[in-house]
Design an enzyme around this catalytic site. Structure first.
Site, short mmCIF file in Angstrom:
data_model
loop_
_atom_site.label_atom_id
_atom_site.label_comp_id
_atom_site.label_asym_id
_atom_site.label_seq_id
_atom_site.Cartn_x
_atom_site.Cartn_y
_atom_site.Cartn_z
N HIS A 29 -39.42 57.28 25.68
CA HIS A 29 -40.20 56.08 25.38
C HIS A 29 -39.83 54.95 26.33
O HIS A 29 -40.68 54.28 26.88
CB HIS A 29 -39.98 55.65 23.93
N HIS A 62 -48.30 51.08 27.27
CA HIS A 62 -48.75 50.26 26.14
C HIS A 62 -49.87 49.32 26.56
O HIS A 62 -50.07 49.07 27.73
CB HIS A 62 -47.58 49.45 25.58
N HIS A 91 -48.63 58.69 22.99
CA HIS A 91 -47.74 58.87 21.84
C HIS A 91 -48.03 60.17 21.10
O HIS A 91 -47.12 60.80 20.56
CB HIS A 91 -47.80 57.66 20.91
N HIS A 126 -49.29 48.42 14.17
CA HIS A 126 -48.26 49.14 14.91
C HIS A 126 -47.08 48.24 15.29
O HIS A 126 -45.93 48.55 15.05
CB HIS A 126 -48.90 49.78 16.16
N HIS A 169 -42.98 47.89 13.93
CA HIS A 169 -41.82 47.86 14.83
C HIS A 169 -40.93 46.66 14.51
O HIS A 169 -39.72 46.77 14.40
CB HIS A 169 -42.28 47.73 16.28
N PHE A 202 -39.23 47.86 22.71
CA PHE A 202 -39.73 49.17 23.13
C PHE A 202 -38.68 50.02 23.85
O PHE A 202 -38.71 51.23 23.78
CB PHE A 202 -40.98 49.02 24.01
N HIS A 212 -44.89 56.50 14.32
CA HIS A 212 -45.95 56.87 15.26
C HIS A 212 -46.81 58.03 14.77
O HIS A 212 -47.95 58.17 15.19
CB HIS A 212 -45.41 57.10 16.67
CU1 C2O Z 1 -44.64 53.16 22.44
CU2 C2O Z 1 -44.66 52.00 18.99
O1 C2O Z 1 -44.52 52.13 20.81
#
Ligand code: C2O
Length: 621
Positions: A176, A201, A210, A350, A354, A374, A387
């Site tokens: 990631h 992103h 993802h 989303h 996070h 990230f 995810h």
């Molecule tokens: Cu690549 Cu939730 O981020």
């Protein structure tokens, strides 16, 4: 909807969210589609047709690729609306290797992070698996102890692999970081374009990247316990029973636990999908937002999901994010910007999740590790369950009514590719076009209720200038003309936005399948890539004392940035936010051609973001 559910119904004892709307058509279509998909052995008939759109177009392009050769000139571009004669799909340039990624924030020095995978030169092309049966990824709050045992065993083994094994948890987490924090250069486009780092992103790469990442992660886990049927769980944060962090991740003795999380957000606290600063912080800035009761929080989350999935996300670009190609003629072209603009879910729920999970800043977590940045997000096992739900949203979105809820047919998207190590440590190149249909990948999601389908927001004020009985108009900032832009958003601002004459924007005949959607575009949003920023966008509000929330039709959406590493030369994110507003304007009884008033309300990082312009456009994709 009951017919679609194979888990305990979660809604029967809950208050009715927002307003029960006339979404019967939705429900019908959902159940029909789910019903046909549930019969796994019948994939050749109905179930298959659900994806007929995208697969047939994919096949068509495959043939074209064979005829013309990849990377060569394509003739008739009108077929898919390519803007350039040269194909410019994005991918990492493996030959040029991987560089250190960086992470930092406004109060901390640059921190260099080594995110590169083990080196390897032989790349094989991904092939779809032979699917014998569909495996269903379960909701993390509904699993039993047999499942947890298997899952924990697999995770334990993954964590026990040597650090340089590409299948180890450490290496999985780095994937990631590398793809997000600019460890790779993009493959050079056929006609040398500007040299660019790859970012996955805030563009149309978000969902497919993802999905692939999780696919290989899940295969590795299954292989480590010798169970080819193993499936990873999803965090069902879009439903009342799943809105707290799943318990299986919250046990400090479990391999699923991560100590770098926000302690205040342990279960049973519910996630706020409309995240921003808490009510007390906002009050200090003169913005009124009350702390929400549990039922209000659920209602707010469901209405927000409705907005992001249904009314705001009803076109490929509004849901997936903006197009992003290699090889543009000028790096200033929106479609070549590395982060041209994320879709509704990426920008919204989303990121909120996070931030909800990541630690507060402390000496141990100066960058809001793990989930709050990230570069480190993949180090928390919960990231993958989060995810998986994001991935599930993509899958649900494709089944919602409306012919425009379909994936792009653009070759540059379909041919974008990424590299992953599979369970046999092979380095595999996978293309977006191979990852559109999850049943072809052998998995689906456990069917649970989707209460946000019926959670349509309602107007606070029925119409501009009209107060409901007993309503008193509160304080209100003056309405600025559109030429106040560009501006630094340090306090609430209200702007009159003219609406172009719709008939002037009509495109040619060729696209008549697609309906026009009115979108509000906030352009040239500039923010330090490592600043936490959020602002809300409201339409036709009567005053500034009434807190506008996702339950209100006036709430059009938000822009959010989560800190993510930077390239030294280019620390500013320059992006845009597009919000589909046709349904909202209808709900607010705004007539065609009537101007609207847009209010931008900073909710976090006031003064750290500047805005270039606001305009209205009509789009078909
Ligand atoms: Cu690549 Cu939730 O981020």
């Amino acid at each position: 909807m009951a017919s679609t559910v194979n888990s305990p119904s979660v809604l029967t004892s809950l208050p009715i969210p927002c307003v029960q709307t006339s979404l019967l058509t939705f429900k019908k279509k959902q159940s029909l589609r789910f019903a046909s998909k549930r019969v796994v052995s019948c994939r050749a008939d109905n179930g298959e047709q659900n994806n007929a759109d995208s697969s047939s177009s994919v096949d068509r392009f495959d043939r074209r690729d064979m005829l013309l050769g990849l990377g060569s000139l394509y003739g008739a571009t009108s077929l898919v609306g390519d803007r350039f004669a040269l194909a410019s799909p994005i991918g990492p340039d493996w030959r040029r290797g991987c560089t250190d990624a960086t992470a930092m924030d406004d109060d901390h020095p640059v921190k260099s992070v080594q995110c590169c995978p083990p080196e390897h030169t032989k790349i094989i092309d991904f092939e779809l698996p032979r699917v014998q049966k569909i495996r269903h990824r379960p909701a993390a709050h509904l699993v039993d102890c047999n499942y947890v045992y298997k899952f924990e065993l697999a995770m334990e083994r993954m964590k026990a692999l040597p650090d340089d094994d590409p299948r180890s948890f450490k290496q999985q987490a780095k994937i990631h970081c590398a793809y997000c924090n600019e460890a790779y250069f993009q493959t050079r486009p056929p006609r040398d374009g500007p040299d660019q780092k790859l970012r996955i992103h805030f563009s149309w790469l978000f969902f497919p990247f993802h999905r692939m990442y999780l696919y290989f992660y899940e295969r590795i886990l299954g292989d480590l316990i010798g169970d080819p049927d193993f499936v990873m769980p999803f965090w069902n944060w879009d439903s009342p029973c799943g809105m707290a962090m799943p318990e299986i991740y919250a046990d400090p003795c479990s391999v699923l636990y991560d100590k770098l999380r926000n302690d205040d957000h342990r279960p049973p606290n519910l996630v706020d999908l409309n995240d921003g600063l808490d009510a007390n912080e906002l009050k200090k800035q003169g913005i009124i937002f009350d702390n929400l009761s549990k039922t209000d929080q659920i209602r707010s989350n469901l209405c927000l999901m409705y907005r992001q999935m249904v009314s705001n996300g009803n076109k490929p670009t509004s849901f997936h994010g903006k197009k992003y190609r290699a090889g543009c003629r000028s790096a200033l072209d929106d479609e070549c910007k590395p982060e041209p603009g994320g879709g509704t879910i990426e920008n919204g729920a989303h990121i909120a999740v996070h931030k909800f999970v990541g630690s507060k800043r402390s000496p141990d977590s100066p960058y809001n590790e793990d989930m709050g940045n990230f570069y480190s997000a993949g180090r928390d096992p919960l990231f993958y369950a989060h995810h998986a739900n994001v991935d599930r949203m993509w899958n649900i979105w494709r089944t919602l009514p409306g012919k425009d809820r379909r994936d792009f047919r653009d070759r540059d998207w379909l041919n974008s590719s990424f590299l992953f190590y599979d369970e046999k440590k092979n380095l595999v190149r996978a293309k977006v076009r191979q990852f559109l249909d999850i049943e072809k990948l052998g998995y689906d999601y456990q069917k649970v209720d989707i209460p946000w389908l019926e959670s349509k927001p309602t107007p606070r004020w029925p119409r501009r200038g009209q107060l409901k009985g007993g309503q008193v108009r509160g304080l209100r900032a003056e309405t600025k003309e559109i030429n106040v832009f560009p501006l630094v958003l340090d306090k609430l601002v209200r702007v009159k936005v003219p609406r172009p004459n719709r008939s002037m924007t009509k495109l040619g005949e060729e696209d008549d399948n697609d309906e026009e959607e009115e979108v509000l575009i906030i352009q040239n949003i500039q923010v330090d890539r490592n600043a936490s920023v959020k602002f809300d966008v409201n339409i036709n509000t009567e005053d500034d004392e009434t807190p506008i929330r996702p339950e209100d039709s006036e709430f059009a959406g938000s822009f959010t940035n989560i800190p993510h590493g930077m390239d030294h030369a280019d620390s500013k994110l320059n992006t845009s936010l597009s919000l589909a507003i046709s349904e909202l304007l209808k709900d607010l009884d705004v007539k065609d051609g009537e101007d609207i008033e847009v209010t931008l309300v900073p909710r976090e990082g006031a003064g750290l973001v500047s805005i270039g312009n606001i305009k209205i456009d009509y789009i078909r994709e």
